[in-house]
Design a protein around this motif. Structure first.
Motif, PDB file in Angstrom:
ATOM      1  N   ARG A 270      -0.228  -0.650  -5.923  1.00 34.51           N
ATOM      2  CA  ARG A 270       0.166  -1.966  -6.402  1.00 34.51           C
ATOM      3  C   ARG A 270       1.680  -2.007  -6.590  1.00 34.51           C
ATOM      4  O   ARG A 270       2.344  -0.981  -6.635  1.00 34.51           O
ATOM      5  N   ARG A 271       2.203  -3.212  -6.703  1.00 32.50           N
ATOM      6  CA  ARG A 271       3.647  -3.362  -6.900  1.00 32.50           C
ATOM      7  C   ARG A 271       4.092  -2.609  -8.155  1.00 32.50           C
ATOM      8  O   ARG A 271       5.182  -2.016  -8.174  1.00 32.50           O
ATOM      9  N   SER A 272       3.247  -2.616  -9.184  1.00 36.00           N
ATOM     10  CA  SER A 272       3.599  -1.904 -10.416  1.00 36.00           C
ATOM     11  C   SER A 272       3.700  -0.403 -10.174  1.00 36.00           C
ATOM     12  O   SER A 272       4.470   0.294 -10.855  1.00 36.00           O
ATOM     13  N   ASP A 273       2.930   0.125  -9.203  1.00 41.86           N
ATOM     14  CA  ASP A 273       3.002   1.555  -8.888  1.00 41.86           C
ATOM     15  C   ASP A 273       4.330   1.899  -8.218  1.00 41.86           C
ATOM     16  O   ASP A 273       4.865   3.000  -8.401  1.00 41.86           O
ATOM     17  N   THR A 275       7.132   0.524  -8.833  1.00 44.84           N
ATOM     18  CA  THR A 275       8.248   0.435  -9.785  1.00 44.84           C
ATOM     19  C   THR A 275       8.096   1.405 -10.954  1.00 44.84           C
ATOM     20  O   THR A 275       9.043   1.609 -11.706  1.00 44.84           O
ATOM     21  N   ALA A 276       6.886   1.994 -11.100  1.00 45.74           N
ATOM     22  CA  ALA A 276       6.667   2.967 -12.178  1.00 45.74           C
ATOM     23  C   ALA A 276       7.326   4.282 -11.794  1.00 45.74           C
ATOM     24  O   ALA A 276       6.938   4.928 -10.828  1.00 45.74           O
ATOM     25  N   THR A 284      12.063   4.590  -6.450  1.00 47.04           N
ATOM     26  CA  THR A 284      12.927   4.509  -7.630  1.00 47.04           C
ATOM     27  C   THR A 284      13.929   5.660  -7.707  1.00 47.04           C
ATOM     28  O   THR A 284      14.920   5.558  -8.426  1.00 47.04           O
TER      29      THR A 284
END
Length: 345
Positions: A270-273, A275-276, A284
């Motif tokens: 997911r997009r959250s993965d 950026t995590a 990142t």
């Protein structure tokens, strides 16, 4: 000489002849029976694939075990005579021996004398993680499971590689083993094989690679391994990552993100993965991840050391196992729309 005396001697000669003929017939029958024994097949059932000869087992004990398992009903004397005839009576080795259908006593004794113990194969698959390798070892037939309960660091210490992270350190290929070998034996050999492979390939690498040492080559090779299984694409994908490193671009490789997610990965990113932040999130963090993310095979290592030249900086999966490459972000975005979002223009 009297007639009675002559007749008595004739009777004795006749009796002696009968005895000799009977002995000769018995020897002939016995020899034929022995010959049938030595060249005839043992009574191997579908459930009997091997016989295990323990260390220190006597010849008498070996024959007794063969008889106990129903493989032979022949006299132990036949086995002793055959062994003496083959000059192997005191030369049989301990170990596990294959009982192929049709195997004869002569063939079995020859195998035991030569130490041709039964070999099994364990294959480390290109792209496995170390965790997957450890699990596969627990399923290997007759292998001694001596890593149970050990932490990864303890395993590396026991194979003589203390302080090394285990991921990527074991060369994927097929390793033969025999009964009595252990998981640590396989790991020790696979680790040594990877060390030899890197030592052999590193000096012949392409010039000016942005890789400081063989370990960084191993890290890059593991990413290539997870990105593609196609032989014709490995060098191309390696070329993309090498150019991104040279241009100080983020690698942005999903397999590394997945590896960093660990047990949280459920089959979707997911997009959250993305950026995590984790040490393995190449969206990142710049540069290579801190360790390999899988066990790369030799072809992937060769690709990492000899990346294809070109100007491609991006690639996207077509959905059929292949990838389409591009040199600009605009072109890449069009490819993403076409091949992933199914909005080709």
């Amino acid at each position: 000489m009297s007639f009675r005396s002559m007749r008595g001697r004739a009777w004795l000669r006749g009796l002696l002849l009968v005895v000799v003929l009977a002995l000769a017939a018995a020897l002939a029958v016995g020899w034929n029976d022995y010959q049938r024994f030595s060249t005839g097949a043992l009574k191997v059932s579908p459930q009997q694939q091997s016989i295990d000869v323990g260390r220190g087992t006597s010849f008498k004990g070996i024959v007794a075990e063969l008889r106990r398992q129903g493989l032979t009903t022949a006299s132990p004397w036949y086995w002793r005579l055959l062994a003496e005839q083959m000059h192997v009576a005191g030369k049989l080795h301990a170990g596990e021996y294959a009982l192929a259908p049709g195997i004869t006593p002569r063939q079995l004794l020859a195998d035991m004398a030569a130490g041709r113990v039964l070999q099994r194969n364990f294959t480390i698959v290109d792209g496995w993680t170390f965790a997957e390798l450890r699990h596969a070892l627990t399923q290997a037939d007759v292998l001694q499971h001596d890593t149970s309960g050990l932490h990864d660091a303890s395993i590396m210490q026991r194979i003589g590689a203390g302080g090394e992270a285990p991921e990527g350190r074991f060369l994927p290929e097929t390793y033969a083993y025999v009964k009595g070998d252990s998981e640590l034996d396989i790991l020790r050999r696979a680790h040594a094989a990877m060390e030899r492979t890197l030592a052999a390939l590193w000096p012949g690498r392409a010039p000016d690679l942005p890789l400081a040492d063989p370990y960084q080559a191993l890290i890059l090779a593991s990413i290539v391994e997870k990105e593609t299984g196609r032989a014709d694409e490995r060098a191309k994908i390696a070329g993309v990552f090498v150019r991104r490193l040279e241009n100080h671009m983020l690698l942005q490789t999903d397999p590394s993100v997945i590896y960093g997610m660990g047990a949280r990965y459920d089959g979707n990113i997911r997009r959250s993965d993305l950026t995590a932040d984790t040490p393995y999130n190449t969206y990142t963090r710049p540069g290579l991840p801190p360790t390999p993310i899988a066990l790369p095979g030799k072809p992937a290592i060769e690709a990492a050391l000899h990346p294809a030249v070109g100007d491609a900086l991006y690639f996207v999966a077509r959905g059929d196992g292949s990838h389409v490459f591009s040199s600009t972000l605009a072109e890449h975005n069009r490819n993403v729309d076409c091949y992933q979002r199914k909005r080709c223009r």
